[in-house]
Scaffold this motif. Structure first.
Motif, PDB file in Angstrom:
ATOM      1  N   ALA A 159       0.826  -1.211   0.000  1.00 11.42           N
ATOM      2  CA  ALA A 159       0.000   0.000   0.000  1.00 11.42           C
ATOM      3  C   ALA A 159       0.855   1.253   0.000  1.00 11.42           C
ATOM      4  O   ALA A 159       0.342   2.359  -0.105  1.00 11.42           O
ATOM      5  CB  ALA A 159      -0.938  -0.004   1.210  1.00 11.42           C
ATOM      6  N   GLY A 160       2.171   1.096   0.111  1.00 13.09           N
ATOM      7  CA  GLY A 160       3.044   2.264   0.077  1.00 13.09           C
ATOM      8  C   GLY A 160       2.943   3.113   1.337  1.00 13.09           C
ATOM      9  O   GLY A 160       2.978   4.343   1.268  1.00 13.09           O
TER      10      GLY A 160
ATOM     11  N   MET B   1       3.899   5.707  -6.928  1.00 11.77           N
ATOM     12  CA  MET B   1       2.954   4.593  -6.942  1.00 11.77           C
ATOM     13  C   MET B   1       1.612   5.030  -7.495  1.00 11.77           C
ATOM     14  O   MET B   1       1.228   6.181  -7.342  1.00 11.77           O
ATOM     15  CB  MET B   1       2.729   4.087  -5.501  1.00 11.77           C
ATOM     16  CG  MET B   1       3.837   3.190  -4.999  1.00 11.77           C
ATOM     17  SD  MET B   1       3.436   2.559  -3.357  1.00 11.77           S
ATOM     18  CE  MET B   1       2.121   1.405  -3.715  1.00 11.77           C
ATOM     19  N   TYR B   3      -2.468   4.670  -7.445  1.00 15.29           N
ATOM     20  CA  TYR B   3      -3.562   4.263  -6.554  1.00 15.29           C
ATOM     21  C   TYR B   3      -4.902   4.442  -7.257  1.00 15.29           C
ATOM     22  O   TYR B   3      -5.130   5.454  -7.924  1.00 15.29           O
ATOM     23  CB  TYR B   3      -3.572   5.123  -5.284  1.00 15.29           C
ATOM     24  CG  TYR B   3      -2.392   4.905  -4.381  1.00 15.29           C
ATOM     25  CD1 TYR B   3      -2.414   3.930  -3.384  1.00 15.29           C
ATOM     26  CD2 TYR B   3      -1.245   5.694  -4.513  1.00 15.29           C
ATOM     27  CE1 TYR B   3      -1.332   3.739  -2.540  1.00 15.29           C
ATOM     28  CE2 TYR B   3      -0.154   5.500  -3.670  1.00 15.29           C
ATOM     29  CZ  TYR B   3      -0.200   4.525  -2.693  1.00 15.29           C
ATOM     30  OH  TYR B   3       0.870   4.343  -1.865  1.00 15.29           O
ATOM     31  N   ASN B  85       3.279   8.121  -2.006  1.00 15.00           N
ATOM     32  CA  ASN B  85       3.074   7.066  -1.010  1.00 15.00           C
ATOM     33  C   ASN B  85       1.639   7.135  -0.499  1.00 15.00           C
ATOM     34  O   ASN B  85       0.857   7.980  -0.941  1.00 15.00           O
ATOM     35  CB  ASN B  85       4.075   7.202   0.145  1.00 15.00           C
ATOM     36  CG  ASN B  85       4.020   8.585   0.771  1.00 15.00           C
ATOM     37  OD1 ASN B  85       2.934   9.108   1.054  1.00 15.00           O
ATOM     38  ND2 ASN B  85       5.180   9.187   0.973  1.00 15.00           N
ATOM     39  N   LEU B  86       1.303   6.274   0.447  1.00 12.05           N
ATOM     40  CA  LEU B  86      -0.071   6.210   0.944  1.00 12.05           C
ATOM     41  C   LEU B  86      -0.510   7.520   1.609  1.00 12.05           C
ATOM     42  O   LEU B  86      -1.663   7.936   1.459  1.00 12.05           O
ATOM     43  CB  LEU B  86      -0.230   5.043   1.929  1.00 12.05           C
ATOM     44  CG  LEU B  86      -1.653   4.812   2.439  1.00 12.05           C
ATOM     45  CD1 LEU B  86      -2.624   4.469   1.314  1.00 12.05           C
ATOM     46  CD2 LEU B  86      -1.689   3.718   3.500  1.00 12.05           C
ATOM     47  N   ASP B  87       0.390   8.193   2.327  1.00 16.14           N
ATOM     48  CA  ASP B  87      -0.004   9.448   2.968  1.00 16.14           C
ATOM     49  C   ASP B  87      -0.434  10.480   1.938  1.00 16.14           C
ATOM     50  O   ASP B  87      -1.417  11.207   2.136  1.00 16.14           O
ATOM     51  CB  ASP B  87       1.142  10.012   3.822  1.00 16.14           C
ATOM     52  CG  ASP B  87       1.231   9.315   5.176  1.00 16.14           C
ATOM     53  OD1 ASP B  87       0.333   8.492   5.475  1.00 16.14           O
ATOM     54  OD2 ASP B  87       2.178   9.588   5.921  1.00 16.14           O
ATOM     55  N   ILE B  90      -3.783   9.497   0.697  1.00 19.50           N
ATOM     56  CA  ILE B  90      -4.825   9.827   1.674  1.00 19.50           C
ATOM     57  C   ILE B  90      -5.173  11.315   1.575  1.00 19.50           C
ATOM     58  O   ILE B  90      -6.342  11.707   1.641  1.00 19.50           O
ATOM     59  CB  ILE B  90      -4.364   9.453   3.110  1.00 19.50           C
ATOM     60  CG1 ILE B  90      -4.291   7.926   3.255  1.00 19.50           C
ATOM     61  CG2 ILE B  90      -5.310  10.042   4.160  1.00 19.50           C
ATOM     62  CD1 ILE B  90      -3.633   7.436   4.535  1.00 19.50           C
ATOM     63  N   ASP B  91      -4.156  12.153   1.407  1.00 18.02           N
ATOM     64  CA  ASP B  91      -4.414  13.591   1.251  1.00 18.02           C
ATOM     65  C   ASP B  91      -5.273  13.860   0.024  1.00 18.02           C
ATOM     66  O   ASP B  91      -6.177  14.691   0.062  1.00 18.02           O
ATOM     67  CB  ASP B  91      -3.094  14.368   1.151  1.00 18.02           C
ATOM     68  CG  ASP B  91      -2.471  14.611   2.529  1.00 18.02           C
ATOM     69  OD1 ASP B  91      -3.227  14.561   3.524  1.00 18.02           O
ATOM     70  OD2 ASP B  91      -1.246  14.828   2.594  1.00 18.02           O
ATOM     71  N   PRO B 108      -3.923   0.277  -3.802  1.00 16.02           N
ATOM     72  CA  PRO B 108      -2.706   0.396  -4.614  1.00 16.02           C
ATOM     73  C   PRO B 108      -2.852  -0.464  -5.879  1.00 16.02           C
ATOM     74  O   PRO B 108      -3.402  -1.555  -5.825  1.00 16.02           O
ATOM     75  CB  PRO B 108      -1.609  -0.140  -3.705  1.00 16.02           C
ATOM     76  CG  PRO B 108      -2.297  -0.920  -2.639  1.00 16.02           C
ATOM     77  CD  PRO B 108      -3.694  -0.424  -2.533  1.00 16.02           C
TER      78      PRO B 108
END
Lengths: 409, 120
Positions: A159-160, B1, B3, B85-87, B90-91, B108
């Motif tokens: 998920a990074g 990445m 998503y 990245n995931l953060d 999320i933003d 992802p």
């Protein structure tokens, strides 16, 4: 030398690991490289002497081991990244290592991971507990715990989930998540104390160690508050359970046996947290624990102060459990009847109907009002919902006492 | 990445004007993301009542009306983004208008390197 290497392993291995995770961006590769580096140290150090900077030696050795492995496995992309990653200059090294550990903590406690994964990863990757030890602490099989860790690491990778300290915008919220994980670990240790055995790690101790590490890395008021809270509770650990293994309430505990130097440390941490005016719910809970700790006897407890602190806590972190605790404090301040009205209205709202301690509180208030049939019913309800052996024994004892009173009337 | 962001919500709670506003805001967001180099693709979907399900069993296609599973929230649209990245993902998800009425699921992308490239 053997002993020295073991000491270095104990003190440095998780720090080296955190740096390796940054360099290698892969938990499993970092773990393997770490073990290989220590194996190499076991062979070389007794022959060539201890290196000037063992930690740097280990990081560098592990990095080469990882490069070897990536080359063997022909993982060329990762190899390229790794060879481009510059090593920290020696004067910045101390700082870099602290940052690496902090990054790793935030990664393991990322809210995208389920709480049980956060706890498992934190205990494994930061505290360095073995999978078997964590499994025994949570009374699950090593296989289940191993699967949990694999799931956690896979989510981080796929998920990074970043290996970063969150920016200012999210830091407060994410720090709260980290503190919650530490407190969950502490509570697990605190409640499990009766079942503790030699091969079960002391989770309460582990949580305190974690909070100390976090405080070193991030001297935030709430970190102080949480550490204070845990110390103030932990100081009473020896008196919570009687020699017969029964639960002892605060008013039954022998205050002379509390760990007073631990209480003093908790108090001073708490003061330094409150003075910043940036504190949160953990600091307020610590303040409540401190009021209890400061009372020379149970009767001399400053209940008005405790009720006032619960009011603050309710504003910061509203929850039915905090309301229940407040109701119990009100009962101590204003008498059982007032407390009972609050508890009854809370139970009436339904949130706490499945919570054994709400029924136990109701039972206790009825008992103090000599309303034995009502106390009897509430103790039975509490017993029906309770899970922990010590609590079940305590409630059963109370229920038996009430039964004896009822049969006499 | 890369998503995929899947937007789920209870279709019945949206008024027409809310839907129109959401779409306009979403178009704006796509332009902002494009400016940041994070936009790959996005689109709302027609109501779930337009859905058709196909299952192939024993080599035969079974076609039915509607979605495969009945749930309270339905897939209403998606974004495909490029994030560090995931953060960061999320933003971005927090800026999606649909997140205020429903749920954004971040998934992802599992990258395959032997897929064809679309001819323009």
């Amino acid at each position: 030398m053997q002993k020295q290497i073991e000491d270095i392993y104990r003190h440095e291995s998780r720090r080296v690991f955190a740096t390796l995770v940054r360099l290698l961006r892969d938990f499993d590769l970092a773990e393997d490289a770490l073990q290989e580096a220590f194996t190499a140290a076991m062979q070389q150090w007794p022959r060539d002497g201890l290196p000037h900077n063992p930690r740097a030696w280990l990081v560098s050795a592990a990095r080469f081991k990882a490069i070897d492995r990536l080359r063997r496995e022909a993982r060329l992309d990762s190899l390229e990244d790794l060879e481009q990653e510059p090593a920290a200059p020696p004067e910045k090294e101390q700082e870099a290592i602290a940052d690496d550990q902090l990054r790793l903590i935030f990664t393991c406690c990322h809210p995208a991971l389920a709480p049980e994964l956060q706890i498992a990863l934190t205990l494994r990757e930061i505290c360095g507990l073995t999978t078997e030890a964590i499994a025994s602490a949570f009374l699950i099989t090593p296989t289940t715990m191993a699967q949990r860790l694999v799931r956690g690491k896979a989510k981080i990778r796929n998920a990074g989930i970043p290996y970063e300290v969150p920016g200012q915008k999210h830091l407060g919220e994410r720090l709260k998540a980290v503190l919650t994980v530490i407190y969950l670990v502490f509570n697990e240790g605190h409640h499990a104390s009766s079942g503790a055995s030699l091969d079960r790690p002391d989770l309460a101790q582990e949580a305190i160690r974690l909070a100390r590490l976090l405080l070193e890395l991030l001297p935030h008021a709430e970190v102080r508050g949480l550490l204070a809270l845990m110390l103030l509770h932990h100081a009473r650990r020896a008196t919570r359970i009687s020699p017969e293994g029964d639960l002892l309430l605060l008013e039954e505990q022998d205050r002379a046996l509390w760990d007073h130097s631990m209480i003093r440390e908790g108090q001073s941490l708490l003061e330094s947290a409150l003075i910043t005016r940036q504190f949160g719910a953990f600091s307020v809970q610590a303040a409540i624990a401190a009021v209890h700790a400061e009372a020379p006897t149970a009767d001399a407890t400053d209940w008005p102060q405790i009720v006032a602190l619960y009011d603050v806590l309710l504003r910061l972190a509203p929850s039915p459990i905090v309301e229940l605790n407040r109701a119990v404090a009100v009962a101590m301040r204003d008498g059982p009847q007032t407390g009972l009205e609050l508890v009854d209205s809370l139970l009436g709202r339904g949130d706490l109907r499945q919570y054994h301690l709400a029924h136990a509180a109701k039972a206790d208030l009825h008992r103090r009002l000599r309303q034995y049939p009502e106390a009897h019913g509430a103790y039975k309800e509490a017993l029906h919902l309770a899970q922990q052996q010590v609590e079940i024994r305590f409630l059963q004892k109370r229920l038996d006492e009430i039964k004896a009173k009822l049969s006499r009337h | 990445m890369k998503y995929m962001m899947l937007i789920y919500s209870d279709e019945s709670i949206w008024t027409e004007s809310e839907r129109a506003k959401c779409m306009a805001e979403s178009v704006d967001l796509c332009h902002q993301l494009n400016g940041e180099g994070k936009y790959l693709s996005a689109s709302p979907l027609h109501y779930v009542e337009t859905a058709t399900s196909v299952r192939v069993r024993d080599g035969k296609a079974l076609v039915t009306d509607g979605p495969f599973a009945e749930t309270r929230e339905q897939l209403g649209g998606y974004y495909l983004v490029d994030a560090a990245n995931l953060d960061e993902a999320i933003d971005i998800a927090s800026r999606i208008p649909g997140a205020r009425m429903g749920t954004v699921e971040i998934r992802p992308i599992f990258e395959l390197d032997n897929l064809p490239v679309v001819k323009k």
